[in-house]
Design a protein around this motif. Structure first.
Motif, PDB file in Angstrom:
ATOM      1  N   UNK A   1       0.843  -1.290  -0.101  1.00 53.37           N
ATOM      2  CA  UNK A   1      -0.063  -0.028  -0.172  1.00 53.37           C
ATOM      3  C   UNK A   1       0.957   1.121  -0.241  1.00 53.37           C
ATOM      4  N   UNK A   2       0.346   2.256  -0.534  1.00 52.00           N
ATOM      5  CA  UNK A   2       1.106   3.473  -0.721  1.00 52.00           C
ATOM      6  C   UNK A   2       1.385   4.054   0.596  1.00 52.00           C
ATOM      7  N   UNK A   3       0.385   3.831   1.571  1.00 52.06           N
ATOM      8  CA  UNK A   3       0.575   4.383   3.178  1.00 52.06           C
ATOM      9  C   UNK A   3      -0.279   3.620   4.031  1.00 52.06           C
ATOM     10  N   UNK A   4       0.313   3.300   5.035  1.00 54.47           N
ATOM     11  CA  UNK A   4      -0.410   2.603   6.332  1.00 54.47           C
ATOM     12  C   UNK A   4      -0.010   2.997   7.510  1.00 54.47           C
ATOM     13  N   UNK A   5      -0.973   3.103   8.570  1.00 53.69           N
ATOM     14  CA  UNK A   5      -0.479   3.370  10.066  1.00 53.69           C
ATOM     15  C   UNK A   5      -0.479   1.914  10.682  1.00 53.69           C
ATOM     16  N   UNK A   6       0.817   2.078  11.486  1.00 52.55           N
ATOM     17  CA  UNK A   6       1.006   0.702  12.322  1.00 52.55           C
ATOM     18  C   UNK A   6       1.219   1.167  13.771  1.00 52.55           C
ATOM     19  N   UNK A   7       0.845   0.456  14.634  1.00 52.56           N
ATOM     20  CA  UNK A   7       1.007   0.667  16.067  1.00 52.56           C
ATOM     21  C   UNK A   7       1.841  -0.469  16.939  1.00 52.56           C
ATOM     22  N   UNK A   8       3.299  -0.730  16.469  1.00 57.99           N
ATOM     23  CA  UNK A   8       4.100  -1.299  16.953  1.00 57.99           C
ATOM     24  C   UNK A   8       4.340  -1.048  18.303  1.00 57.99           C
ATOM     25  N   UNK A   9       5.222  -2.061  19.241  1.00 60.98           N
ATOM     26  CA  UNK A   9       5.277  -1.712  20.769  1.00 60.98           C
ATOM     27  C   UNK A   9       5.940  -0.410  21.169  1.00 60.98           C
ATOM     28  N   UNK A  10       6.818   0.017  20.170  1.00 62.04           N
ATOM     29  CA  UNK A  10       7.639   0.994  20.301  1.00 62.04           C
ATOM     30  C   UNK A  10       6.862   2.470  19.800  1.00 62.04           C
TER      31      UNK A  10
ATOM     32  N   UNK B   1       8.242   8.081  12.305  1.00 59.42           N
ATOM     33  CA  UNK B   1       7.937   8.246  13.569  1.00 59.42           C
ATOM     34  C   UNK B   1       7.890   9.791  14.140  1.00 59.42           C
ATOM     35  N   UNK B   2       7.908  10.554  13.234  1.00 63.59           N
ATOM     36  CA  UNK B   2       7.390  12.041  13.372  1.00 63.59           C
ATOM     37  C   UNK B   2       7.090  12.834  12.079  1.00 63.59           C
TER      38      UNK B   2
ATOM     39  N   UNK C   1       3.460   4.535  14.033  1.00 61.93           N
ATOM     40  CA  UNK C   1       4.495   4.815  12.928  1.00 61.93           C
ATOM     41  C   UNK C   1       3.679   5.016  11.585  1.00 61.93           C
ATOM     42  N   UNK C   2       3.945   5.662  10.589  1.00 60.52           N
ATOM     43  CA  UNK C   2       3.349   5.829   9.406  1.00 60.52           C
ATOM     44  C   UNK C   2       4.350   5.287   8.610  1.00 60.52           C
ATOM     45  N   UNK C   3       3.842   4.307   7.621  1.00 61.41           N
ATOM     46  CA  UNK C   3       4.507   3.449   6.782  1.00 61.41           C
ATOM     47  C   UNK C   3       4.320   3.925   5.573  1.00 61.41           C
ATOM     48  N   UNK C   4       5.460   4.338   4.566  1.00 60.77           N
ATOM     49  CA  UNK C   4       5.052   4.899   3.017  1.00 60.77           C
ATOM     50  C   UNK C   4       5.808   4.079   2.151  1.00 60.77           C
TER      51      UNK C   4
END
Ligand SMILES: CSC[C@H]1O[C@H](OP(=O)(O)O)[C@H](O)[C@@H]1O
Length: 380
Positions: free
Chosen positions: A18-27, A49-50, A30-33
């Motif tokens: 996907x062109x973009x996805x939001x993820x919530x890893x333990x740390x 991360x920011x 993050x926004x993954x592009x």
């Protein structure tokens, strides 16, 4: 004339990343592009991360395309809020990352407003962050739905303008899933025609200097199994002259209240060619790209990009030589004119296709009615 209808794409594999996805890893979130500057050679993901990392990705066109910029801007506000950064500062930086695509500031504003409304109700920063994320996710969903509806309206319009199918469509830049929460804007219409067995050929302008057509539209068309042919931007005129173009389909980055369309540089010459050759010139864009607060084309700020994008060819393995680190195609120190967009006046646009319907002929009143239909106030 040489065989124009070369080998079409044969890989039916849809774009898996996907062109973009939001993820919530333990740390932390993050926004993954998908880094679009690395395509088509590599599918590389950028993990932001920011907001400052996202601003940089927007500026380098690692993430690009008006609707996706809006979605990314909204997620960027949510990311800043979720990680405890100053939300207003992040929102301002994101909204200012690129000036022309109005969707970016619209997306940023939706998430910022959601954050501020939650905090104003007495919610803490965490509730504010969740509200901003919910707004970003809603915008993401709305854009996917808009893409589907634009494809339906656009396919119907092609059927009206070009009865009999077998459409030969010319497109410019990249307007597919890489710019959208769904399958794109103009490309989604061409894809719908392909699926309906009505696309004879997709002519793909390479789109200098960053080659969004060659690198990205060809990448998407091949994965969809579409019959496509790449051409240099300079060759488009000879295709029109040979009677090989039935319609032009392009996207938009900002549509002014009078119907002027800002889109990738090279769009305006295509509109002039289309008018001279009596070919429909169709703009496909979600209503979020219509800016009632920009009165006309002269009011649209056109992004000017670095000259090295023109004087060098990007090649990651190229020795560092010019300002951009690519392969020089002009003497070092050459000055270059590099507007990212140009503006097409409404009188050269056959129709504007949105998820709310089609405006044709293109008039301020028609656009205002469309915005009203979508629930957006159309003010001059
Ligand atoms: C439908 S949005 C795609 C739109 O955005 C492109 O510009 P950029 O690659 O600089 O983000 C181009 O104008 C496309 O038409």
């Amino acid at each position: 004339m040489a065989d124009l209808y070369g080998q079409s794409g044969d890989d039916k594999r849809p774009t898996e990343v996907p062109a973009i996805r939001w993820e919530e890893p333990p740390e932390g979130p993050v926004l993954v592009l998908l880094d679009q500057t690395r395509l088509p050679a590599e599918e590389v993901e950028l993990v932001c991360t920011d907001a400052s990392a996202l601003v940089e990705a927007i500026g380098s066109l690692a993430v690009r395309g008006a609707p996706l910029l809006g979605i990314a801007g909204a997620y960027g506000v949510a990311l800043a809020a979720a990680r405890g950064f100053a939300v207003d500062e992040a929102a301002d930086a994101l909204a200012g990352a690129r000036p022309t695509a109005v969707n970016l500031s619209v997306g940023v504003r939706r998430a910022r407003d959601a954050y501020q409304a939650e905090v104003a109700k007495g919610g803490g920063p965490e509730q504010g962050a969740r509200a901003a994320l919910a707004a970003a996710r809603q915008l993401h969903r709305e854009d996917a739905e808009a893409s589907t509806r634009m494809a339906q309206h656009g396919l119907a319009l092609l059927g009206e303008l070009l009865p009999g199918g077998g459409h030969r469509i010319l497109t410019h830049c990249n307007t597919g899933a890489l710019v959208s929460g769904g399958e794109g804007t103009a490309f989604a219409v061409a894809l719908a025609a392909h699926r309906a067995g009505q696309l004879r050929r997709l002519w793909v302008d390479e789109t200098r200097p960053l080659l969004q057509g060659a690198r990205l539209t060809a990448y998407e068309a091949a994965r969809r199994g579409m019959a496509y042919t790449l051409l240099t931007d300079n060759a488009a005129g000879s295709l029109f002259a040979a009677g090989e173009v039935d319609a032009v389909l392009i996207g938009a980055d900002r549509i002014a209240a009078d119907g002027s369309v800002a889109n990738k540089v090279g769009s305006y010459p295509l509109a002039v060619l289309a008018r001279y050759h009596h070919v429909p010139f169709i703009v496909v864009a979600p209503v979020t790209t219509v800016d009632p607060h920009t009165p006309d084309g002269a009011s649209i700020e056109v992004e000017q990009r670095p000259g090295f994008e023109v004087t060098e060819m990007a090649a990651p393995q190229a020795p560092v030589s010019g300002a951009g680190g690519g392969i020089p195609v002009a003497p070092l120190g050459t000055q270059a004119y590099n507007p990212a967009f140009d503006v097409t006046p409404p009188e050269l646009v056959t129709a504007i296709v949105t998820e709310e319907g089609v405006v044709s002929p293109v008039t301020a009143d028609g656009l205002a009615e469309l915005c009203a239909r979508s629930g957006r106030a159309a003010t001059g």
